[in-house]
Scaffold this motif. Structure first.
Motif, PDB file in Angstrom:
ATOM      1  N   PRO A  23       7.882   2.545   0.137  1.00 44.94           N
ATOM      2  CA  PRO A  23       9.156   1.895  -0.137  1.00 44.94           C
ATOM      3  C   PRO A  23       9.045   1.073  -1.428  1.00 44.94           C
ATOM      4  O   PRO A  23       7.950   0.819  -1.907  1.00 44.94           O
ATOM      5  CB  PRO A  23       9.364   0.997   1.075  1.00 44.94           C
ATOM      6  N   SER A  24      10.187   0.679  -1.947  1.00 37.72           N
ATOM      7  CA  SER A  24      10.182  -0.113  -3.182  1.00 37.72           C
ATOM      8  C   SER A  24      10.136  -1.591  -2.825  1.00 37.72           C
ATOM      9  O   SER A  24      10.817  -2.047  -1.907  1.00 37.72           O
ATOM     10  CB  SER A  24      11.444   0.198  -3.981  1.00 37.72           C
ATOM     11  N   LEU A  25       9.334  -2.322  -3.547  1.00 37.75           N
ATOM     12  CA  LEU A  25       9.106  -3.740  -3.236  1.00 37.75           C
ATOM     13  C   LEU A  25       9.569  -4.594  -4.401  1.00 37.75           C
ATOM     14  O   LEU A  25       9.261  -4.300  -5.558  1.00 37.75           O
ATOM     15  CB  LEU A  25       7.606  -3.965  -2.990  1.00 37.75           C
ATOM     16  N   VAL A  76      12.301  -5.207   0.498  1.00 34.29           N
ATOM     17  CA  VAL A  76      11.722  -3.869   0.537  1.00 34.29           C
ATOM     18  C   VAL A  76      12.859  -2.894   0.801  1.00 34.29           C
ATOM     19  O   VAL A  76      13.649  -3.104   1.722  1.00 34.29           O
ATOM     20  CB  VAL A  76      10.657  -3.763   1.653  1.00 34.29           C
ATOM     21  N   VAL A  77      12.971  -1.874  -0.020  1.00 30.35           N
ATOM     22  CA  VAL A  77      14.017  -0.870   0.190  1.00 30.35           C
ATOM     23  C   VAL A  77      13.348   0.464   0.507  1.00 30.35           C
ATOM     24  O   VAL A  77      12.483   0.933  -0.242  1.00 30.35           O
ATOM     25  CB  VAL A  77      14.933  -0.743  -1.039  1.00 30.35           C
ATOM     26  N   ALA A  78      13.725   1.030   1.644  1.00 32.98           N
ATOM     27  CA  ALA A  78      13.137   2.293   2.089  1.00 32.98           C
ATOM     28  C   ALA A  78      14.255   3.282   2.369  1.00 32.98           C
ATOM     29  O   ALA A  78      15.393   2.902   2.635  1.00 32.98           O
ATOM     30  CB  ALA A  78      12.309   2.069   3.346  1.00 32.98           C
ATOM     31  N   SER A 120       0.839  -1.191   0.000  1.00 34.06           N
ATOM     32  CA  SER A 120       0.000   0.000   0.000  1.00 34.06           C
ATOM     33  C   SER A 120       0.878   1.246   0.000  1.00 34.06           C
ATOM     34  O   SER A 120       2.082   1.182   0.241  1.00 34.06           O
ATOM     35  CB  SER A 120      -0.919   0.007   1.226  1.00 34.06           C
ATOM     36  N   LEU A 121       0.230   2.358  -0.243  1.00 32.72           N
ATOM     37  CA  LEU A 121       0.946   3.632  -0.295  1.00 32.72           C
ATOM     38  C   LEU A 121       1.646   3.931   1.031  1.00 32.72           C
ATOM     39  O   LEU A 121       2.655   4.612   1.085  1.00 32.72           O
ATOM     40  CB  LEU A 121      -0.062   4.745  -0.610  1.00 32.72           C
ATOM     41  N   THR A 122       1.105   3.403   2.123  1.00 28.51           N
ATOM     42  CA  THR A 122       1.689   3.668   3.435  1.00 28.51           C
ATOM     43  C   THR A 122       2.834   2.715   3.759  1.00 28.51           C
ATOM     44  O   THR A 122       3.351   2.738   4.869  1.00 28.51           O
ATOM     45  CB  THR A 122       0.615   3.539   4.521  1.00 28.51           C
ATOM     46  N   GLY A 123       3.197   1.859   2.807  1.00 29.67           N
ATOM     47  CA  GLY A 123       4.326   0.974   3.029  1.00 29.67           C
ATOM     48  C   GLY A 123       3.978  -0.336   3.699  1.00 29.67           C
ATOM     49  O   GLY A 123       4.867  -1.113   4.029  1.00 29.67           O
TER      50      GLY A 123
END
Lengths: 477, 178
Positions: free
Chosen positions: A426-428, A438-440, A400-403
């Motif tokens: 974050p990128s999934l 997941v990279v944040a 979701s947009l909220t990560g």
């Protein structure tokens, strides 16, 4: 006196005959990781976060024998805990009602936030833009843009540098280096042959196009493809690359489906194109996704969905699966005949800004097991999904947009929250039914000169029950 | 044999029995999810698996079912607290003892352990040693519990069929104590 009683009870058995076992594939879908080894820690700077959805963490071997004297204390603590959970759940429920439809499965591993992991004197100067991660085999690659003198937008004196962080040991160690070619790697993709092969988009190198690297990004060469003024990101599946190109001769634009074997460095138009491809410069929700010889093309304005099973030799139109006013946002075919889609109302721009209402509109996830002939709506209670990746007919991941990252293992009948706390958007990257990265990013400092940013990679190999985290350690310059 | 091969062999041998065990206790719609959970946990604990695997698997299944019941109880309690809100209602787990038979009604009046003791033998066809292993007790202790559970079931059945006679019997017992 009473064996007759047991016999009578036996006659009441609701399932008297032996049941056949479920197909073992439905179980193995969930357990692709080896027992216990999946929870091995990476490196020394990492910690493991247990207690994911389902709470299936290992029970310590000492617990059953030594619990006796502690039982009353633990009982009281557990009661207090249950009361606290009820109160918190009540609060969370009201918060969820204010925000919109609920997120299925309120549990999930709470990982340390990226900002809490930011080293005191580390991090890269400036803001990091558009960090995206892709993985294939043991290789993970994060591409991002360092923007110095940036505030929230990109002012004229801002300076942008393209970077890539690569790990060749499944995220244990990372090496960061400048993208020497200046490629803006939106639409980054890695093929399945474990060779680091990257498609990039080069806005400053004449005509935009795709570029491929066979040496971890040190050098690139252009992918042979018909000239276009723009491309959509490539999807790679089962050795085949699929994308869309847009060409605008004489103020009239035309989108075409491009396709080619991922190993050939060549993309070409498919032998036939889906009928009625849009002629707008900015078509609404035009999405292509392919897996092997099969590809799906959806177009939102006319609400059309086309499918090819023969590398684009022919296209069949099928019923558009989204509810009224919603269009296909994500399209994720899997290796079997299944395809997952996320439907959402299209963004309507007002004065150049997206309408908040439309951004917040609920997402409906639908799934077909028979190449789009029939669709199921397994769980309509989604909200602000930005990524949906189907792995098989039963397993899919959504972000979701909220990560918040969620996962289903039963074809979408229920979804479990497997990650929260990684910050917004974050990128999934999904590698399998159990492995995800997941990279944040985390930023400190309030002015353009003091701002520092770092990247954190969270990784699970057991379907989200446990996550490890690694600081990528960007150069401080 | 490596863990994977052993797991697959175990699944082929006992998958049906575990599925039957679960489906006797929950509605069909959720039964297969519970079965999958059981084998996921079994996979994670393969190193603990004894040579007689079925009771061990059924013990895990009991734990999963108990967790599920506790979860639903918490959810129902939360629903009661939030009665004014629009939280979607979950489907109630139908109780297998809701059926009309007098025997099932009598069984439903027993405590959960007595029910389990009886059903492991009557429905799941386990012998004393296996059923004891499912509950984590010895076969001797299981026999004692089975004996007591049968006695309580008989008494509950009698009370249901002839409540006045049962009350009279209870009164005469009390008088005998005086």
């Amino acid at each position: 006196m009473s064996d007759d009683l047991l016999e009578r009870l036996g006659r009441e058995n609701p399932v008297p005959e032996r049941m056949p076992a479920l197909p073992i594939g439905s179980i193995l879908d969930r357990i692709d990781d080896p027992p216990t080894a999946a929870h091995a820690h990476f490196g020394t700077a990492e910690r493991t976060n247990g207690g994911g959805a389902g709470g299936r963490s290992e029970r310590p071997a000492w617990r059953p024998r030594r619990l006796g004297l502690l039982a009353p204390v633990i009982g009281v603590a557990a009661t207090v805990g249950v009361v606290a959970v009820v109160i918190l759940a009540s609060g969370a429920h009201h918060a969820a009602r204010r925000a919109g439809p609920r997120l299925a499965g309120a549990s999930g591993a709470q990982v340390p936030s990226p900002s809490s992991l930011l080293p005191a004197h580390g991090g890269m100067r400036g803001l990091l833009l558009g960090a995206s991660v892709v993985g294939s085999g043991s290789t993970l690659r994060v591409s991002f843009v360092q923007c110095t003198n940036c505030v929230t937008t990109t002012p004229p004196d801002a300076r942008e540098l393209n970077w890539a962080a690569t790990s060749t040991d499944r995220g244990r160690h990372w090496q960061t280096e400048r993208e020497r070619t200046g490629l803006l790697t939106s639409g980054l993709a890695l093929p399945e042959n474990h060779d680091v092969w990257q498609l990039g988009y080069a806005p400053h190198a004449g005509d935009p196009g795709f570029y491929v690297s066979h040496n971890s990004g040190r050098t690139y060469r252009p992918v042979r493809a018909p000239s276009h003024s723009g491309f959509e990101p490539v999807t790679l599946g089962h050795g085949e690359a699929w994308t869309l190109g847009v060409r605008c001769p004489h103020y009239q634009c035309r989108s075409t489906v491009l396709h080619g074997p991922a190993a050939d460095d060549t993309l070409s138009q498919t032998p036939t194109q889906p009928p009625g491809m849009p002629t707008h410069r900015a078509p609404i929700a035009l999405v292509v996704a392919g897996y092997g010889d099969r590809a799906y093309v959806s177009e939102g304005a006319q609400r059309r969905l086309y499918i090819t099973n023969d590398n684009g030799q022919s296209w069949n139109q099928t019923a558009y699966p989204c509810p009224a006013r919603a269009v296909i946002r994500n399209l994720s075919p899997t290796g079997d005949d299944a395809v997952w889609i996320a439907c959402q109302a299209p963004l309507e721009t007002r004065h150049g800004r997206s309408s908040r209402t439309e951004q917040n509109s609920p997402v409906t996830i639908r799934r077909s097991e028979d190449v789009g002939r029939h669709w199921q709506t397994p769980d309509p209670s989604f909200h602000r999904t930005i990524a949906l990746v189907g792995v098989s007919a039963r397993v899919a991941w959504a972000e979701s947009l909220t990560g918040v990252v969620q996962r289903t293992t039963n074809g979408g009948r229920s979804w479990q929250t497997v990650l929260r706390g990684a910050g917004r958007s974050p990128s999934l990257d999904i590698e399998s039914s159990t492995t995800a990265t997941v990279v944040a990013s985390a930023t400190t400092g309030t002015t353009a000169h003091t701002r520092r940013t770092e990247l954190v990679a969270y990784r699970t190999t057991d379907g989200g029950t446990h996550w490890t985290h690694t600081l990528i350690h960007l150069p401080t310059g | 044999m490596d863990s994977r091969a052993r797991f697959e062999a175990m699944y082929r041998t006992h998958g049906g029995a575990v599925r039957g065990f679960v489906h006797r206790r929950v509605r069909a719609a959720v039964g297969d999810d519970v079965v999958a959970d059981v084998f996921v946990i079994a996979w994670r604990r393969m190193e603990e698996a004894p040579s007689d695997e079925l009771p061990w698997l059924l013990g895990i299944a009991r734990g999963v079912l108990a967790n599920r019941r506790r979860g639903e109880a918490r959810q129902n309690a939360l629903h009661d607290r939030l009665a004014a809100s629009a939280l979607p209602t979950t489907e109630q787990e139908p109780d297998v003892f809701d059926r009309e038979s007098a025997l099932m009604q009598a069984l439903g009046s027993l405590n959960r352990l007595d029910q389990e003791v009886l059903l492991l033998v009557a429905w799941d066809g386990l012998d004393r040693a296996q059923a004891g292993a499912v509950l984590g007790i010895t076969s001797g202790l299981f026999s004692v519990r089975l004996h007591r559970a049968r006695r309580r079931l008989r008494r509950a059945l009698t009370a249901q069929q002839d409540p006045i006679e049962q009350q009279a019997g209870d009164r005469s017992k009390m008088e005998a104590f005086r």
